[in-house]
Design a protein around this motif. Structure first.
Motif, PDB file in Angstrom:
ATOM      1  N   VAL A 267     -40.029  35.080 -23.383  1.00  0.00           N
ATOM      2  CA  VAL A 267     -39.742  34.441 -22.089  1.00  0.00           C
ATOM      3  C   VAL A 267     -38.936  33.162 -22.293  1.00  0.00           C
ATOM      4  N   SER A 268     -39.275  32.404 -23.320  1.00  0.00           N
ATOM      5  CA  SER A 268     -38.546  31.170 -23.616  1.00  0.00           C
ATOM      6  C   SER A 268     -37.081  31.465 -23.903  1.00  0.00           C
ATOM      7  N   MET A 269     -36.834  32.503 -24.677  1.00  0.00           N
ATOM      8  CA  MET A 269     -35.460  32.881 -25.000  1.00  0.00           C
ATOM      9  C   MET A 269     -34.716  33.346 -23.746  1.00  0.00           C
ATOM     10  N   ASP A 270     -35.380  34.149 -22.908  1.00  0.00           N
ATOM     11  CA  ASP A 270     -34.744  34.627 -21.682  1.00  0.00           C
ATOM     12  C   ASP A 270     -34.457  33.477 -20.721  1.00  0.00           C
ATOM     13  N   ALA A 271     -35.350  32.489 -20.681  1.00  0.00           N
ATOM     14  CA  ALA A 271     -35.133  31.315 -19.823  1.00  0.00           C
ATOM     15  C   ALA A 271     -33.868  30.575 -20.250  1.00  0.00           C
ATOM     16  N   GLN A 272     -33.711  30.387 -21.552  1.00  0.00           N
ATOM     17  CA  GLN A 272     -32.529  29.683 -22.055  1.00  0.00           C
ATOM     18  C   GLN A 272     -31.254  30.477 -21.785  1.00  0.00           C
ATOM     19  N   ASN A 273     -31.330  31.792 -21.957  1.00  0.00           N
ATOM     20  CA  ASN A 273     -30.147  32.635 -21.722  1.00  0.00           C
ATOM     21  C   ASN A 273     -29.731  32.618 -20.257  1.00  0.00           C
ATOM     22  N   ALA A 274     -30.710  32.480 -19.367  1.00  0.00           N
ATOM     23  CA  ALA A 274     -30.405  32.481 -17.927  1.00  0.00           C
ATOM     24  C   ALA A 274     -29.963  31.114 -17.425  1.00  0.00           C
ATOM     25  N   ASP A 275     -30.321  30.068 -18.150  1.00  0.00           N
ATOM     26  CA  ASP A 275     -30.180  28.698 -17.643  1.00  0.00           C
ATOM     27  C   ASP A 275     -28.781  28.127 -17.863  1.00  0.00           C
ATOM     28  N   PRO A 276     -28.022  27.868 -16.790  1.00  0.00           N
ATOM     29  CA  PRO A 276     -26.712  27.211 -16.953  1.00  0.00           C
ATOM     30  C   PRO A 276     -26.855  25.738 -17.335  1.00  0.00           C
ATOM     31  N   LEU A 277     -28.069  25.199 -17.205  1.00  0.00           N
ATOM     32  CA  LEU A 277     -28.312  23.789 -17.531  1.00  0.00           C
ATOM     33  C   LEU A 277     -29.141  23.645 -18.809  1.00  0.00           C
ATOM     34  N   LYS A 278     -29.113  24.645 -19.668  1.00  0.00           N
ATOM     35  CA  LYS A 278     -30.031  24.632 -20.807  1.00  0.00           C
ATOM     36  C   LYS A 278     -29.830  23.434 -21.729  1.00  0.00           C
ATOM     37  N   HIS A 279     -28.602  22.938 -21.840  1.00  0.00           N
ATOM     38  CA  HIS A 279     -28.374  21.788 -22.721  1.00  0.00           C
ATOM     39  C   HIS A 279     -28.892  20.493 -22.108  1.00  0.00           C
ATOM     40  N   TRP A 280     -29.286  20.547 -20.842  1.00  0.00           N
ATOM     41  CA  TRP A 280     -29.878  19.388 -20.172  1.00  0.00           C
ATOM     42  C   TRP A 280     -31.367  19.608 -19.926  1.00  0.00           C
TER      43      TRP A 280
END
Length: 603
Positions: A267-280
């Protein structure tokens, strides 16, 4: 969905309090807000194919209400429910019963066959049935966390077509493509039936964990938000947390601790893949809950996924005593190794370094102490007009001591001591404190005392250094302007009712040098003009001379000629180069470097 718990168990254990189930319309809206474009038709088709189901379905029974008409039958009041076998000779009105997932209520409905799990029944076509008030009588309910498995299902069942290829296909080619797509579709659905959908188990696990851990995910790292349905207003979250037994819940779900860890990581990996703001991600964690709710599309979807992985992460820690990596840990670096030991456990320190990293820290880079209103206004003005640099944009804050007494203090007062503590505090916070004073009264003696003071925060260095403490040789006017310039400015202030002469200003200067207390320019002005001299306006007129003759203020090499211009340039450079640390190691290095105070010599 892998049934780690049945609907009956979800109701019996009251796992539907904090995150109540959503009816179809609300579930679709919830998904669409997160860029999962679904519909009733698609959800029904998934159920028809036996690959994605609601958590629960109800069929509202009809109830008979005993009523009494009023006002010539224009109104009526409800007296109560007409029970089976009860005698009643009055009027009755039929309606469909209301429903909630409150434990006692839901268990009664389930026992009477009005509430069931659609996955355990044969498919029945979705035919909306409505009562006379437009209320739907057969309704389906989904968990909000099923958006995760639906997101994965839609991704694997979606096929794209491109017009640039289709426009050239003949009938035979189109037939072949249609056959290929049909074969692909059958294979995909078959795989879904055999192996299940990615995220099915995680969705139900999170529903089980939601009462205990979901409020902790609705946080800005300082506060959390706990909310329940209107049917559970008396429910006590703190008591629930106290009585919670993570190991028993894990056993109840029949999954292992290692399986839980695997689910969290996926789930953590999928959240990052979906998140356009992951670097923030780190920064967004500190944003208020209400503001995070204003995110749209994939950014909002990722926040839901983050709440899911965090619940499982907290659950894992509760059971094992070990912490799993947060999404930010795997994105760029290990947080503690980057920021420094213990920093991420201290929200204030962590947020400070994080704000510095993103250049969002509103604390000034330099605080400039000046003696009066004129300096407070004119030094920022000079910076902007002569150097094109705004003090606020540079992170420079100006503070007015309101006279030399604000620095030296009156006898028996502790103003000097307060200023020393102020400087020591802000130098510890890596904000430079720069002081500009006229050389009068006790200023020189107190300045020396300040330069000799030892920092309480960092005993190996002084509170400050000479570079950050400027005493004019005389005053700001006498050090930076000629007698004739001061005479012209005072003449303009007097509206030319008296023409001040250069010799008069020179005499005032000499008198000041002898006593260094009285303001002889003000005495002269009042003697000739018969009103008080506004020193603020005088400094404004003098600085006009600099700003209006900008080219003459710089030498061939580009260096300013006047002392005040050199000082302003120095202040600009100090603020510009005072980069705020975003790591504990950088802060410690800066404090030990002598940058904020001279290092004391060991005896």
């Amino acid at each position: 969905m892998q049934k780690i718990l049945t609907l009956k168990q979800l109701i019996e254990k009251e796992y539907l309090i904090v995150c109540s189930l959503l009816d179809i319309d609300r579930f679709i809206s919830f998904c669409k807000e997160r860029s999962i474009n679904t519909s009733k038709q698609q959800l029904e088709q998934f159920e028809r194919l036996r690959i994605f189901f609601p958590i629960a379905r109800i069929a509202r029974p009809k109830v008979k209400e005993k009523i009494e008409y009023l006002n010539n039958r224009k109104e009526y009041r409800i007296i109560g429910i007409l029970n089976d076998g009860e005698e009643w000779t009055g009027e009755i009105k039929e309606r469909y019963a209301g429903f909630s997932f409150e434990k006692k209520y839901a268990e009664e409905w389930m026992e009477n066959g009005f509430l069931w799990d659609p996955a355990t029944h044969d498919y029945e076509e979705w035919k909306p049935v409505y009562d006379v008030d437009g209320r739907q009588c057969v309704e389906s309910y989904y968990s909000m966390f099923q958006c995760y498995s639906l997101y994965n299902l839609i991704r694997i069942t979606r096929s794209e077509s491109h017009a640039e290829w289709w426009c050239n296909y003949n009938k035979e080619k189109l037939q072949k493509v249609a056959e290929d797509i049909s074969e692909w579709a059958r294979e995909v659905i078959e795989v879904c039936k055999k192996t299940g959908i990615r995220g099915e188990t995680s969705s139900l696990v999170c529903q089980v964990l939601s009462n205990r851990f979901y409020p902790k995910t609705q946080s800005d790292r300082r506060t959390i938000s706990v909310s329940t349905s209107i049917f559970n207003r008396d429910w006590d979250w703190h008591k629930y947390c106290h009585d919670w037994d993570s190991k028993s819940v894990l056993k109840e779900m029949s999954i292992s601790i290692d399986e839980l860890k695997d689910l969290q990581q996926i789930v953590s990996m999928d959240a990052q893949n979906a998140d356009p703001l992951k670097h923030w991600y780190e920064l967004v964690k500190f944003v208020s809950i209400e503001e995070k709710k204003q995110l749209k599309g994939n950014a909002l979807l990722a926040q839901t996924f983050y709440s899911m992985e965090e619940m499982m992460r907290l659950f894992y820690e509760d059971i094992s005593g070990k912490k799993l990596d947060s999404p930010s840990e795997g994105m760029r670096f290990k947080l503690e190794s980057y920021y420094g030991k213990g920093v991420t456990k201290n929200n204030l320190k962590y947020l400070e370094f994080l704000a510095n990293r993103y250049h969002l820290n509103p604390r000034p880079r330099l605080i400039l102490f000046v003696e009066g209103n004129g300096e407070e206004e004119q030094l920022p003005r000079l910076s902007e007009k002569l150097f094109g640099c705004s003090f606020p944009n540079l992170g420079i804050e100006v503070r007015n001591l309101k006279g030399i007494g604000g620095f030296t203090g009156e006898e028996q007062s502790n103003r000097y001591g307060a200023l020393e503590k102020f400087i020591d505090y802000f130098h510890d916070k890596e904000t430079i404190v720069f002081i500009i004073l006229d050389n009068e009264g006790q200023a020189k003696r107190i300045s020396t005392k300040l330069l000799e003071a030892t920092s309480k925060s960092h005993p190996k260095r002084r509170v400050t250094k000479a570079e950050y403490l400027l005493l004019w040789k005389e005053t700001i006017e006498f050090d930076n302007f000629t007698d004739i310039e001061i005479a012209r400015a005072m003449t303009e202030l007097g509206k030319k009712t008296y023409i001040f002469r250069e010799a008069e200003i020179s005499d005032s200067r000499n008198q000041w040098r002898r006593i260094r207390k009285a303001d002889y320019l003000s005495i002269l002005f009042k003697e000739k003009i018969i009103r008080d001299l506004n020193k603020r306006d005088l400094l404004g007129k003098l600085f006009d001379l600099i700003i209006d003759n900008e080219k003459k203020e710089f030498s061939i090499g580009g260096e300013p000629n006047r002392s005040v211009c050199k000082v302003v340039k120095q202040i600009i450079e100090l603020a510009s180069l005072n980069h705020q640390p975003c790591r504990l190691a950088s802060w410690e290095k800066n404090q030990e470097s002598g940058y904020f105070g001279d290092i004391k010599q060991e005896k």
